[in-house]
Design an enzyme around this catalytic site. Structure first.
Site, PDB file in Angstrom:
ATOM      1  CG  ASP A  63      -1.807  -1.111   1.301  1.00 31.13           C
ATOM      2  OD1 ASP A  63      -1.705  -2.181   0.491  1.00 31.13           O
ATOM      3  OD2 ASP A  63      -2.716  -1.171   2.132  1.00 31.13           O
ATOM      4  CD  GLU A 119       0.235  -6.162   9.302  1.00 35.77           C
ATOM      5  OE1 GLU A 119       0.095  -5.457  10.410  1.00 35.77           O
ATOM      6  OE2 GLU A 119      -0.755  -5.696   8.223  1.00 35.77           O
TER       7      GLU A 119
END
Ligand code: 2M8
Length: 439
Positions: free
Chosen positions: A159, A379
């Protein structure tokens, strides 16, 4: 221990037919997350792996697009921003979805799931859906060069990569004060900024307002996305052959995509994104530029140049792959896709290195295992200290480690499922993988 923990995470994140990336931060089904989860789940529960993919393709649109999020109706709209109310669209199945896509790594996943436990019914069900996914990209997102473009940074999966700083700069941010949920779960300095979010929202809204048809201010050909698009054809050729269909059109498509990438996206040791609006190559230091190593027919001199960059610019001898080159001024070891190491990105490059440089592939496998051993299934990770960032109990970190361990082994224990047992060579024995892994 790692294996048991990984399975625990996947069980905890299972929602009955698919796996959420993270219970709190991402409480719905995400497209490429499910593909990575399927790759790992194939190692202990091929049944869940098949369900993961079939459930995602249950939300496929009539035009073939596979939305990047399929929303769980039981989760309140406000639990994730932007939620179903923002996207305001439903798949033919009736599920509320987003209207954008993510890198098409699903055919690769489907083939690996099949190799782990051959199931021709599954393959025959998923094949036309995978073909439709490629068809959508080729027709709705195709450029004259034979490559495909993305219309939102979220479609890249990476992103807030610095690769998007330049094209995003021309996007007029939406109104300030979007109600972000992510920063309630993860420290704000590990996530994109508010300004990033205002631009993401503006772009998504503009695309939505065209009925999810026309690209707005952001329109780029991304090397990771296009490599996945090419590899999908390689996998579709294998799937077609296993279904008794003609693999040739897929072979031809894969060769054409590889050639177009080499001609239009390569420069000086790395693949780069290209801004479709201006035609300009967006030279950056993103590790997305190494992912074309996955393409089996990449010319050898280019593959060697990429490996040289992986060593010099990305310092992979350390055993980790930073998402952005550490020597570049934009590099940040802790902020989302601007430098940290991610297991999925490392897994893709690891796959690309396995035949070409097994020594380096082994270093990356050891590094992925070291990261989760030290910090858990986070993550993302600081590529130098391996400190964990973002959310915990993150599904693809857990799933892909199961695949890495099955291929690479763990602490002197040999691998049990090397190259998914040498591609379907000894398929008859695959039934034992699940039991072995859980033993
Ligand atoms: C991240 O992206 C979502 C938007 O899709 C977000 O930040 O809210 C990215 O890391 C993306 O690649 C990933 O698929 C998603 C869920 O894990 O989170």
């Amino acid at each position: 221990m790692i294996v048991r923990e990984a399975v625990r995470v996947l069980v905890a994140n299972w929602d009955g037919s698919y796996t959420v990336p993270s219970r709190r931060l991402y409480p719905h089904q995400w497209s490429w997350d499910s593909a990575f989860v399927a790759i790992g789940s194939a190692r202990w529960s091929p049944r869940r792996a098949r369900s993961e993919l079939l459930s995602l393709f249950g939300s496929q649109w009539r035009d073939g697009r596979v939305p990047h999020i399929a929303f769980n109706p039981e989760v309140p709209d406000g639990a994730y921003y932007p939620g179903p109310g923002f996207w305001d669209v439903r798949a033919p199945s009736g599920s509320a979805t987003s209207g954008i896509v993510q890198p098409p790594v699903h055919a690769l996943a489907a083939w690996r799931v099949h190799l782990a436990e051959p199931d021709s019914r599954f393959l025959r069900r998923i094949y036309p859906r995978l073909v439709a996914q490629q068809h959508f990209l080729r027709t709705a997102r195709g450029s004259e060069h034979g490559l495909v473009h993305i219309v939102h940074p979220w479609e890249s999966g990476m992103d807030n990569s610095p690769a998007w700083d330049a094209p995003l700069a021309s996007v007029q941010p939406g109104p300030a004060g979007v109600t972000r949920r992510d920063v309630a779960h993860v420290s704000a300095d590990e996530r994109p900024t508010d300004l990033d979010y205002e631009r993401y929202t503006a772009l998504a809204r503009a695309y939505r307002d065209t009925g999810y048809r026309r690209a707005g201010a952001f329109c780029v050909e991304d090397p990771l996305f296009n490599a996945a698009y090419g590899v999908a054809e390689v996998s579709l050729a294998k799937i077609a052959k296993a279904c008794g269909l003609d693999p040739e059109p897929h072979h031809r498509a894969a060769a054409a995509i590889t050639a177009a990438m080499v001609e239009h996206l390569y420069d000086d040791g790395l693949f780069h994104a290209r801004d479709v609006r201006t035609g300009i190559l967006l030279r950056s230091h993103s590790a997305a530029g190494l992912v074309p190593l996955l393409l089996p027919d990449l010319p050898r001199d280019l593959a060697n140049a990429l490996i040289g960059s992986a060593l010099d610019r990305f310092e992979i001898r350390e055993g980790t792959l930073p998402s952005y080159a550490p020597g570049a001024p934009e590099f940040d070891p802790a902020r989302y896709w601007r430098g940290p190491s991610w297991i999925n990105l490392t897994w893709l490059v690891w796959q690309g290195l396995r035949h070409r440089r097994p020594d380096l592939a082994d270093l990356l496998a050891d590094g992925m295992i070291a990261a989760v051993s030290q910090s858990g299934f986070r993550e993302y990770f600081d590529p130098f200290t391996l400190r964990g960032h973002g959310c915990g109990d993150f599904s693809w970190s857990a799933a892909l480690i199961l695949d890495v361990i099955a291929e690479h082994g763990l602490n002197g224990v040999p691998a049990t499922g090397g190259q998914i047992r040498q591609e379907a060579g000894s398929l008859g024995e695959q039934g034992e993988i699940g039991d072995h892994v859980l033993a």
